[in-house]
Design a protein around this motif. Structure first.
Motif, PDB file in Angstrom:
ATOM      1  N   PRO A  68      21.704  51.128  37.855  1.00  0.00           N
ATOM      2  CA  PRO A  68      23.123  51.121  38.226  1.00  0.00           C
ATOM      3  C   PRO A  68      23.817  49.804  37.913  1.00  0.00           C
ATOM      4  O   PRO A  68      24.996  49.796  37.545  1.00  0.00           O
ATOM      5  N   LEU A  69      23.104  48.691  38.055  1.00  0.00           N
ATOM      6  CA  LEU A  69      23.727  47.394  37.794  1.00  0.00           C
ATOM      7  C   LEU A  69      24.091  47.262  36.320  1.00  0.00           C
ATOM      8  O   LEU A  69      25.162  46.739  35.984  1.00  0.00           O
ATOM      9  N   TRP A  74      28.359  47.306  32.232  1.00  0.00           N
ATOM     10  CA  TRP A  74      28.852  47.870  30.976  1.00  0.00           C
ATOM     11  C   TRP A  74      30.288  48.350  31.134  1.00  0.00           C
ATOM     12  O   TRP A  74      31.142  48.074  30.292  1.00  0.00           O
ATOM     13  N   PHE A  75      30.565  49.054  32.215  1.00  0.00           N
ATOM     14  CA  PHE A  75      31.926  49.562  32.425  1.00  0.00           C
ATOM     15  C   PHE A  75      32.914  48.438  32.713  1.00  0.00           C
ATOM     16  O   PHE A  75      34.086  48.526  32.330  1.00  0.00           O
ATOM     17  N   ALA A  78      32.044  45.646  29.068  1.00  0.00           N
ATOM     18  CA  ALA A  78      31.994  46.156  27.697  1.00  0.00           C
ATOM     19  C   ALA A  78      33.082  47.181  27.400  1.00  0.00           C
ATOM     20  O   ALA A  78      33.712  47.135  26.342  1.00  0.00           O
ATOM     21  N   LEU A  79      33.294  48.117  28.320  1.00  0.00           N
ATOM     22  CA  LEU A  79      34.270  49.181  28.053  1.00  0.00           C
ATOM     23  C   LEU A  79      35.672  48.646  27.756  1.00  0.00           C
ATOM     24  O   LEU A  79      36.334  49.155  26.833  1.00  0.00           O
ATOM     25  N   PRO A  80      36.184  47.642  28.484  1.00  0.00           N
ATOM     26  CA  PRO A  80      37.514  47.116  28.140  1.00  0.00           C
ATOM     27  C   PRO A  80      37.600  46.578  26.712  1.00  0.00           C
ATOM     28  O   PRO A  80      38.660  46.671  26.082  1.00  0.00           O
ATOM     29  N   LEU A  81      36.507  46.040  26.179  1.00  0.00           N
ATOM     30  CA  LEU A  81      36.510  45.540  24.812  1.00  0.00           C
ATOM     31  C   LEU A  81      36.580  46.691  23.802  1.00  0.00           C
ATOM     32  O   LEU A  81      37.128  46.527  22.707  1.00  0.00           O
ATOM     33  N   ALA A  92      36.206  49.907  37.999  1.00  0.00           N
ATOM     34  CA  ALA A  92      34.885  49.887  37.364  1.00  0.00           C
ATOM     35  C   ALA A  92      33.817  50.439  38.307  1.00  0.00           C
ATOM     36  O   ALA A  92      32.934  51.192  37.887  1.00  0.00           O
ATOM     37  N   ALA A  93      33.907  50.077  39.585  1.00  0.00           N
ATOM     38  CA  ALA A  93      32.931  50.556  40.555  1.00  0.00           C
ATOM     39  C   ALA A  93      33.029  52.066  40.734  1.00  0.00           C
ATOM     40  O   ALA A  93      32.005  52.772  40.737  1.00  0.00           O
TER      41      ALA A  93
END
Length: 225
Positions: A68-69, A74-75, A78-81, A92-93
């Motif tokens: 989960p960590l 990642w969310f 990484a996802l915003p990029l 994100a959580a």
């Protein structure tokens, strides 16, 4: 000898209260979204069309087998990029734990649906119901009753998992505890109080879950007889 002093910790009770509210908020939102997504994934997984069942199965396995960590990082980072959309810690959580919960709920839904006798499907179709109507009116109501204990267990596990959101600076109960420990220089007292708060909330929910399971079991026996 160490002199215990809880007074500085209790003096910051508003921070602890807000942290608990934020923890419950993430848990409730993730559970709600996870249930809906989980049902969708389960139905896709059960589809006879491979182009629907295989991607659903892939998503389920990825989120059930990765930490989960790692998913949370990642969310959040990484996802915003990739998509160019900023992710707040709360968003994100909720996204992370919703999808992770959906992966577990999907397997629970799938097992519950499969456990319903084939005759239930055939009887519903024989009286003119469509496959969707049979699922909604006949199969799911029976399956959900069998799945409730698993859902409750997942809710308890999810609340403990939400402590990870402190790593992305979301002001949950653990984040508040870290803040109070740094302000008061009383980490032992602070985390003792936080541990007791988690115990009271989760143990209380566990008791409610067991009571509900017993009522469902009695109700099921009464229906059979």
């Amino acid at each position: 000898m160490y002199q215990w002093d809880f007074a500085p910790v209790f003096a910051h009770w508003p921070l602890l209260a807000q942290g608990l509210v934020n923890t419950l908020k993430v848990t409730a939102l993730s559970l709600s979204c996870g249930l809906v997504l989980g049902l969708m994934l389960a139905l896709l997984r059960l589809s006879p069309r491979r182009w629907l069942s295989w991607p659903a199965g892939f998503v389920i396995e990825v989120f059930r087998t990765t930490p989960p960590l790692v998913q949370l990082f990642w969310f959040f980072f990484a996802l915003p990029l990739i998509v160019g959309v900023e992710m707040t810690p709360l968003l994100a959580a909720v996204v992370t734990f919703s999808i992770q919960s959906a992966a577990f709920f999907a397997e629970v839904f799938r097992a519950g649906i499969v456990s319903i006798e084939r005759g239930q499907w055939e009887g519903a179709l024989a009286i003119g119901m469509s496959h969707r109507q049979a699922l909604r009116r006949i199969v799911l109501p029976q399956a959900v009753t069998r799945m409730i204990p698993a859902f409750l267990e997942r809710a308890i596990e999810l609340m403990k998992t939400t402590t990870l959101v402190a790593t992305i600076a979301y002001a949950d109960l653990l984040f508040a505890a870290n803040d109070i420990a740094q302000k008061t220089f009383r980490p032992l007292e602070t985390f003792t109080v936080v541990a007791l708060i988690y115990f009271v909330v989760i143990f209380g929910f566990s008791l409610l879950a067991r009571r509900l399971e017993r009522r469902l079991a009695v109700g099921g026996e009464a229906t059979v007889h």
